[in-house]
Write a protein that holds these residues in place. Sequence first.
Motif, PDB file in Angstrom:
ATOM      1  N   LEU A  11       0.795  -1.265  -0.035  1.00 50.60           N
ATOM      2  CA  LEU A  11      -0.013   0.020  -0.058  1.00 50.60           C
ATOM      3  C   LEU A  11       0.925   1.153  -0.006  1.00 50.60           C
ATOM      4  CD1 LEU A  11      -2.722  -0.838   2.588  1.00 50.60           C
ATOM      5  CD2 LEU A  11      -3.056  -0.494   0.107  1.00 50.60           C
ATOM      6  N   THR A  12       0.448   2.205  -0.789  1.00 53.12           N
ATOM      7  CA  THR A  12       1.177   3.403  -0.981  1.00 53.12           C
ATOM      8  C   THR A  12       0.414   4.513  -1.360  1.00 53.12           C
ATOM      9  OG1 THR A  12       2.987   4.710  -1.847  1.00 53.12           O
ATOM     10  CG2 THR A  12       2.066   2.920  -3.177  1.00 53.12           C
ATOM     11  N   ALA A  13       0.322   5.832  -0.828  1.00 53.90           N
ATOM     12  CA  ALA A  13      -0.496   6.800  -1.107  1.00 53.90           C
ATOM     13  C   ALA A  13      -0.269   7.592  -2.407  1.00 53.90           C
ATOM     14  CB  ALA A  13      -0.326   8.062  -0.196  1.00 53.90           C
ATOM     15  N   GLY A  14       0.820   7.194  -3.031  1.00 51.64           N
ATOM     16  CA  GLY A  14       1.187   7.737  -4.460  1.00 51.64           C
ATOM     17  C   GLY A  14       2.559   7.234  -4.991  1.00 51.64           C
ATOM     18  N   ALA A  15       3.115   7.936  -6.049  1.00 55.82           N
ATOM     19  CA  ALA A  15       4.195   7.269  -7.001  1.00 55.82           C
ATOM     20  C   ALA A  15       5.523   7.517  -5.769  1.00 55.82           C
ATOM     21  CB  ALA A  15       4.255   8.043  -8.053  1.00 55.82           C
ATOM     22  N   ARG A  16       6.415   6.621  -5.919  1.00 58.00           N
ATOM     23  CA  ARG A  16       7.299   6.672  -4.906  1.00 58.00           C
ATOM     24  C   ARG A  16       8.236   7.920  -5.582  1.00 58.00           C
ATOM     25  NH1 ARG A  16       9.810   0.651  -5.115  1.00 58.00           N
ATOM     26  NH2 ARG A  16      11.412   1.806  -4.054  1.00 58.00           N
ATOM     27  N   PRO A  17       9.201   8.659  -4.733  1.00 55.58           N
ATOM     28  CA  PRO A  17       9.907   9.696  -5.038  1.00 55.58           C
ATOM     29  C   PRO A  17      10.933   9.359  -6.093  1.00 55.58           C
ATOM     30  CG  PRO A  17       9.750   9.498  -2.394  1.00 55.58           C
ATOM     31  CD  PRO A  17       9.127   8.319  -3.066  1.00 55.58           C
ATOM     32  N   ALA A  18      11.217  10.126  -6.988  1.00 52.75           N
ATOM     33  CA  ALA A  18      12.196   9.810  -8.046  1.00 52.75           C
ATOM     34  C   ALA A  18      13.582   9.901  -7.235  1.00 52.75           C
ATOM     35  CB  ALA A  18      12.106  11.034  -8.906  1.00 52.75           C
ATOM     36  N   ARG A  19      14.460   8.600  -7.303  1.00 51.90           N
ATOM     37  CA  ARG A  19      15.770   8.674  -6.692  1.00 51.90           C
ATOM     38  C   ARG A  19      16.047   9.142  -5.412  1.00 51.90           C
ATOM     39  NH1 ARG A  19      19.748  10.334 -11.748  1.00 51.90           N
ATOM     40  NH2 ARG A  19      19.070   8.864 -13.262  1.00 51.90           N
ATOM     41  N   PRO A  20      15.106   8.335  -4.257  1.00 56.08           N
ATOM     42  CA  PRO A  20      15.292   8.644  -2.965  1.00 56.08           C
ATOM     43  C   PRO A  20      16.658   8.811  -2.504  1.00 56.08           C
ATOM     44  CG  PRO A  20      14.079   6.885  -3.227  1.00 56.08           C
ATOM     45  CD  PRO A  20      14.100   7.350  -4.595  1.00 56.08           C
ATOM     46  N   HIS A  21      17.219   9.575  -1.676  1.00 60.46           N
ATOM     47  CA  HIS A  21      18.486   9.624  -1.168  1.00 60.46           C
ATOM     48  C   HIS A  21      18.391   8.685   0.126  1.00 60.46           C
ATOM     49  CE1 HIS A  21      22.355  10.831  -0.436  1.00 60.46           C
ATOM     50  NE2 HIS A  21      22.153  11.495   0.752  1.00 60.46           N
ATOM     51  N   VAL A  22      17.405   9.192   1.028  1.00 60.28           N
ATOM     52  CA  VAL A  22      17.429   8.063   2.286  1.00 60.28           C
ATOM     53  C   VAL A  22      16.119   7.594   2.368  1.00 60.28           C
ATOM     54  CG1 VAL A  22      17.553   8.375   4.721  1.00 60.28           C
ATOM     55  CG2 VAL A  22      18.978  10.121   3.244  1.00 60.28           C
ATOM     56  N   SER A  23      16.173   6.294   2.660  1.00 59.14           N
ATOM     57  CA  SER A  23      14.945   5.495   3.071  1.00 59.14           C
ATOM     58  C   SER A  23      15.040   4.952   4.337  1.00 59.14           C
ATOM     59  CB  SER A  23      14.866   4.174   1.914  1.00 59.14           C
ATOM     60  OG  SER A  23      14.674   4.755   0.815  1.00 59.14           O
ATOM     61  N   VAL A  24      14.060   4.775   5.238  1.00 60.66           N
ATOM     62  CA  VAL A  24      13.865   4.160   6.389  1.00 60.66           C
ATOM     63  C   VAL A  24      13.017   3.208   6.167  1.00 60.66           C
ATOM     64  CG1 VAL A  24      12.924   4.460   8.688  1.00 60.66           C
ATOM     65  CG2 VAL A  24      14.040   6.243   7.698  1.00 60.66           C
ATOM     66  N   VAL A  25      13.711   2.023   6.856  1.00 56.84           N
ATOM     67  CA  VAL A  25      12.922   0.684   6.739  1.00 56.84           C
ATOM     68  C   VAL A  25      12.726   0.117   8.377  1.00 56.84           C
ATOM     69  CG1 VAL A  25      13.235  -1.877   6.409  1.00 56.84           C
ATOM     70  CG2 VAL A  25      13.879  -0.215   4.730  1.00 56.84           C
ATOM     71  N   MET A  26      11.409  -0.180   8.426  1.00 57.65           N
ATOM     72  CA  MET A  26      10.933  -0.683   9.924  1.00 57.65           C
ATOM     73  C   MET A  26      10.133  -1.857   9.635  1.00 57.65           C
ATOM     74  SD  MET A  26       8.441   1.588  12.491  1.00 57.65           S
ATOM     75  CE  MET A  26       9.676   2.806  12.701  1.00 57.65           C
ATOM     76  N   VAL A  27      10.630  -2.922  10.425  1.00 61.58           N
ATOM     77  CA  VAL A  27       9.870  -4.086  10.568  1.00 61.58           C
ATOM     78  C   VAL A  27       9.100  -4.052  11.863  1.00 61.58           C
ATOM     79  CG1 VAL A  27      10.041  -6.589  10.736  1.00 61.58           C
ATOM     80  CG2 VAL A  27      11.801  -5.444   9.417  1.00 61.58           C
ATOM     81  N   VAL A  28       7.826  -4.148  11.643  1.00 58.45           N
ATOM     82  CA  VAL A  28       6.807  -4.353  12.648  1.00 58.45           C
ATOM     83  C   VAL A  28       6.261  -5.686  13.212  1.00 58.45           C
ATOM     84  CG1 VAL A  28       4.707  -3.074  13.266  1.00 58.45           C
ATOM     85  CG2 VAL A  28       6.312  -1.835  12.048  1.00 58.45           C
ATOM     86  N   TYR A  29       6.239  -5.878  14.169  1.00 52.92           N
ATOM     87  CA  TYR A  29       5.448  -7.220  14.926  1.00 52.92           C
ATOM     88  C   TYR A  29       5.057  -6.971  16.465  1.00 52.92           C
ATOM     89  CZ  TYR A  29       4.419 -11.705  16.238  1.00 52.92           C
ATOM     90  OH  TYR A  29       3.554 -12.909  16.742  1.00 52.92           O
ATOM     91  N   ARG A  30       3.878  -6.831  16.445  1.00 51.81           N
ATOM     92  CA  ARG A  30       3.333  -6.578  17.812  1.00 51.81           C
ATOM     93  C   ARG A  30       3.867  -5.708  19.051  1.00 51.81           C
ATOM     94  NH1 ARG A  30      -0.447 -10.222  19.348  1.00 51.81           N
ATOM     95  NH2 ARG A  30       0.576 -10.556  21.514  1.00 51.81           N
ATOM     96  N   THR A  31       4.014  -4.419  18.159  1.00 51.07           N
ATOM     97  CA  THR A  31       4.892  -3.364  18.855  1.00 51.07           C
ATOM     98  C   THR A  31       4.231  -2.778  20.221  1.00 51.07           C
ATOM     99  OG1 THR A  31       6.221  -3.017  16.877  1.00 51.07           O
ATOM    100  CG2 THR A  31       6.342  -1.407  18.815  1.00 51.07           C
ATOM    101  N   GLY A  32       2.733  -2.472  20.040  1.00 48.87           N
ATOM    102  CA  GLY A  32       2.580  -1.966  21.090  1.00 48.87           C
ATOM    103  C   GLY A  32       2.218  -0.410  20.817  1.00 48.87           C
ATOM    104  N   GLU A  33       1.916   0.306  21.977  1.00 43.86           N
ATOM    105  CA  GLU A  33       1.624   1.925  21.717  1.00 43.86           C
ATOM    106  C   GLU A  33       2.802   2.464  21.302  1.00 43.86           C
ATOM    107  OE1 GLU A  33       0.075   3.104  25.683  1.00 43.86           O
ATOM    108  OE2 GLU A  33      -1.515   1.729  25.681  1.00 43.86           O
ATOM    109  N   ALA A  34       4.027   1.833  21.342  1.00 41.87           N
ATOM    110  CA  ALA A  34       5.329   2.815  21.029  1.00 41.87           C
ATOM    111  C   ALA A  34       5.341   3.132  19.653  1.00 41.87           C
ATOM    112  CB  ALA A  34       6.733   1.883  21.522  1.00 41.87           C
ATOM    113  N   LEU A  35       4.695   2.097  18.688  1.00 42.85           N
ATOM    114  CA  LEU A  35       4.811   2.309  17.299  1.00 42.85           C
ATOM    115  C   LEU A  35       4.338   3.658  16.687  1.00 42.85           C
ATOM    116  CD1 LEU A  35       5.174   1.109  14.595  1.00 42.85           C
ATOM    117  CD2 LEU A  35       2.842   0.112  14.522  1.00 42.85           C
TER     118      LEU A  35
END
Length: 308
Positions: A11-35
Amino acid sequence: MNSILPSVSTLTAGARPARPHVSVVMVVYRTGEALAESIKHVLAEPLVDEFVIVDNGSCPREQDLLRSLALTEPRVILKQGHGNIGFARGANMGATTAGGEHIIFLNPDANLQPGCVAALVTAFKGQPTPTIVGARVLNVDGSEQRGGRRGEVTPISTVLSFGQLTRRYRKLAAFEIHREHEPLPTGPAPMPTISGACFAMRRQDFEALNGFDEGYFLHVEDIDLCWRARRAGGQVLFQPKAQVVHLGHTSLEHPVKVEFHKGVGLTRYFIKRADSLQLFAAAVLLAPAIMLMSVFRPLLWKMTGRPI
């Protein structure tokens, strides 16, 4: 990184940025309120061009939150529907999806602090391939957290550190893994091992190492990646100017189950890197002690009031 994965929805709201410089990757599993708070800090960072969230199986409320976010925030790309495939496999999925030249891996219970992203990225200038840059991991009270900068993780150092023998006996202090009590360097400094809670890599470096070893399900994959980077002729750097507040122990999973995976991961790591009969024997013989110490750590936390 070319794993056969179950059916996955994106799922994504629109087209991905052209040649992004910085991407953040987050893996989520039953994290709780901190998410929600962690996501808020990522989206408040203007240097983040793309935010890939890999949902390994959140509770229904968190799933709805993530879907809504992916449909309204252009920088967010959400991967769902693949089930709990483990952290290493999920992180590899996120890195493959991300388009950034630099990839920052961030735990879902960690909050980026102002300037963290810039400090991580600028540390790569002039550095060899492959290079890993780890952040300074803080507790909520601002003190440095254990695990952000560590020495060489071996079977002996693990048993002595887990058993707190390195604290009790001065002669064993050299075997202590954790280095948060050492003087803080003024800039990026070589460090055998950094924390997987928040670290960055250049895309080509991550791909050169074939990403995370997917044989680890949860924990120790970061230690393994640091070891492989150094073995490949690269380096691991601790960047004190890149700060992240790590809440820790927020998972809705039982802590004993989490620590069990750590024990399994450590045992696998020591056997994997044993390049002599002596090291292999040490890894096998100390495996039961490492497993027991890992499983009983949550009980010791309650008894002592501090992480072990």
